[in-house]
Design a protein around this motif. Structure first.
Motif, short mmCIF file in Angstrom:
data_model
loop_
_atom_site.label_atom_id
_atom_site.label_comp_id
_atom_site.label_asym_id
_atom_site.label_seq_id
_atom_site.Cartn_x
_atom_site.Cartn_y
_atom_site.Cartn_z
N GLY A 20 29.25 -17.88 33.95
CA GLY A 20 28.22 -17.27 33.13
C GLY A 20 27.83 -15.91 33.69
O GLY A 20 28.57 -15.31 34.48
N GLY A 21 26.70 -15.46 33.30
CA GLY A 21 26.19 -14.19 33.79
C GLY A 21 25.62 -14.33 35.19
O GLY A 21 25.72 -15.38 35.83
N VAL A 22 25.01 -13.29 35.65
CA VAL A 22 24.41 -13.27 36.97
C VAL A 22 23.07 -14.02 36.93
O VAL A 22 22.25 -13.76 36.06
CB VAL A 22 24.18 -11.80 37.42
CG1 VAL A 22 23.48 -11.75 38.75
CG2 VAL A 22 25.50 -11.07 37.47
N LEU A 23 22.88 -14.95 37.85
CA LEU A 23 21.63 -15.69 37.93
C LEU A 23 20.69 -15.00 38.89
O LEU A 23 21.09 -14.53 39.96
CB LEU A 23 21.88 -17.12 38.39
CG LEU A 23 22.73 -17.99 37.47
CD1 LEU A 23 22.93 -19.36 38.10
CD2 LEU A 23 22.09 -18.14 36.11
N GLN A 24 19.40 -14.95 38.50
CA GLN A 24 18.38 -14.34 39.35
C GLN A 24 17.15 -15.23 39.36
O GLN A 24 16.80 -15.83 38.34
CB GLN A 24 17.95 -12.99 38.79
CG GLN A 24 19.02 -11.96 38.71
CD GLN A 24 18.48 -10.67 38.09
OE1 GLN A 24 17.30 -10.36 38.19
NE2 GLN A 24 19.34 -9.93 37.43
N VAL A 35 16.79 -17.14 35.81
CA VAL A 35 17.25 -16.53 34.57
C VAL A 35 18.70 -16.08 34.73
O VAL A 35 19.17 -15.80 35.82
CB VAL A 35 16.37 -15.33 34.14
CG1 VAL A 35 14.96 -15.77 33.87
CG2 VAL A 35 16.38 -14.23 35.17
N GLU A 36 19.40 -16.01 33.60
CA GLU A 36 20.79 -15.58 33.56
C GLU A 36 20.88 -14.31 32.73
O GLU A 36 20.32 -14.24 31.63
CB GLU A 36 21.65 -16.67 32.92
CG GLU A 36 23.09 -16.28 32.72
CD GLU A 36 23.88 -17.36 32.01
OE1 GLU A 36 25.10 -17.27 32.04
OE2 GLU A 36 23.27 -18.28 31.42
N GLU A 37 21.57 -13.32 33.26
CA GLU A 37 21.79 -12.09 32.49
C GLU A 37 22.92 -12.36 31.51
O GLU A 37 24.06 -12.61 31.90
CB GLU A 37 22.13 -10.95 33.43
CG GLU A 37 22.24 -9.63 32.71
CD GLU A 37 22.44 -8.47 33.66
OE1 GLU A 37 22.40 -7.33 33.19
OE2 GLU A 37 22.63 -8.70 34.87
N ILE A 38 22.61 -12.34 30.21
CA ILE A 38 23.62 -12.63 29.20
C ILE A 38 24.22 -11.37 28.60
O ILE A 38 25.27 -11.42 27.98
CB ILE A 38 23.05 -13.55 28.09
CG1 ILE A 38 21.79 -12.96 27.49
CG2 ILE A 38 22.79 -14.93 28.65
CD1 ILE A 38 21.22 -13.76 26.34
N LEU A 45 16.44 -17.90 29.96
CA LEU A 45 15.86 -18.80 30.95
C LEU A 45 16.80 -19.98 31.16
O LEU A 45 17.18 -20.66 30.21
CB LEU A 45 14.48 -19.29 30.47
CG LEU A 45 13.75 -20.27 31.38
CD1 LEU A 45 13.45 -19.62 32.72
CD2 LEU A 45 12.48 -20.74 30.73
N VAL A 46 17.17 -20.20 32.42
CA VAL A 46 18.03 -21.32 32.77
C VAL A 46 17.19 -22.49 33.24
O VAL A 46 17.41 -23.64 32.87
CB VAL A 46 19.04 -20.91 33.87
CG1 VAL A 46 19.86 -22.10 34.34
CG2 VAL A 46 19.93 -19.80 33.37
N ARG A 47 16.18 -22.19 34.06
CA ARG A 47 15.39 -23.27 34.68
C ARG A 47 14.04 -22.75 35.12
O ARG A 47 13.92 -21.63 35.61
CB ARG A 47 16.18 -23.77 35.88
CG ARG A 47 15.54 -24.86 36.65
CD ARG A 47 16.47 -25.32 37.76
NE ARG A 47 15.72 -26.17 38.65
CZ ARG A 47 15.94 -26.27 39.94
NH1 ARG A 47 16.89 -25.58 40.50
NH2 ARG A 47 15.20 -27.05 40.67
N LEU A 48 13.03 -23.57 34.96
CA LEU A 48 11.71 -23.30 35.53
C LEU A 48 11.70 -23.99 36.88
O LEU A 48 11.74 -25.21 36.97
CB LEU A 48 10.62 -23.87 34.61
CG LEU A 48 9.17 -23.78 35.09
CD1 LEU A 48 8.76 -22.34 35.31
CD2 LEU A 48 8.25 -24.45 34.10
N GLU A 73 12.70 -7.12 35.22
CA GLU A 73 12.80 -5.83 35.90
C GLU A 73 11.53 -5.42 36.60
O GLU A 73 11.57 -4.59 37.49
CB GLU A 73 13.24 -4.78 34.90
CG GLU A 73 14.65 -5.05 34.41
CD GLU A 73 15.03 -4.24 33.20
OE1 GLU A 73 14.16 -3.52 32.67
OE2 GLU A 73 16.18 -4.35 32.78
N SER A 74 10.40 -6.01 36.25
CA SER A 74 9.15 -5.63 36.91
C SER A 74 8.98 -6.37 38.23
O SER A 74 8.15 -6.02 39.03
CB SER A 74 7.94 -5.95 36.01
OG SER A 74 7.85 -7.35 35.80
#
Length: 76
Positions: A20-24, A35-38, A45-48, A73-74
């Motif tokens: 997938g995308g990059v997870l942060q 979160v995953e950058e799509i 949102l991937v997971r809380l 980004e903030s």
């Protein structure tokens, strides 16, 4: 795991290993989100990871929800 099916195993698990995308991990309002950058400036949102009990029922914090780029980004 045993799968009894006439469908080839390759077809069943097609795309399962796809990266997938990059997870942060992002902190938003005292909550930690994964979160995953799509796409550029688009996140999902991937997971809380942590928050109050009510946060887990909040519709805006459910997995799969699109997250505004400004939230991600903030974060320092």
């Amino acid at each position: 795991m045993i799968i009894h099916s006439v469908i080839p195993v390759e077809k069943i698990f097609e795309g399962y290993q796809a990266g997938g995308g990059v997870l942060q991990e992002v902190s938003v309002g005292g909550r930690m989100l994964l979160v995953e950058e799509i796409a550029p400036r688009q996140y999902q949102l991937v997971r809380l990871i942590n928050g109050s009990l009510e946060d887990y029922l909040h519709p805006a914090l459910q997995p799969g929800t699109r997250i505004p780029a400004s939230w991600v980004e903030s974060d320092p």
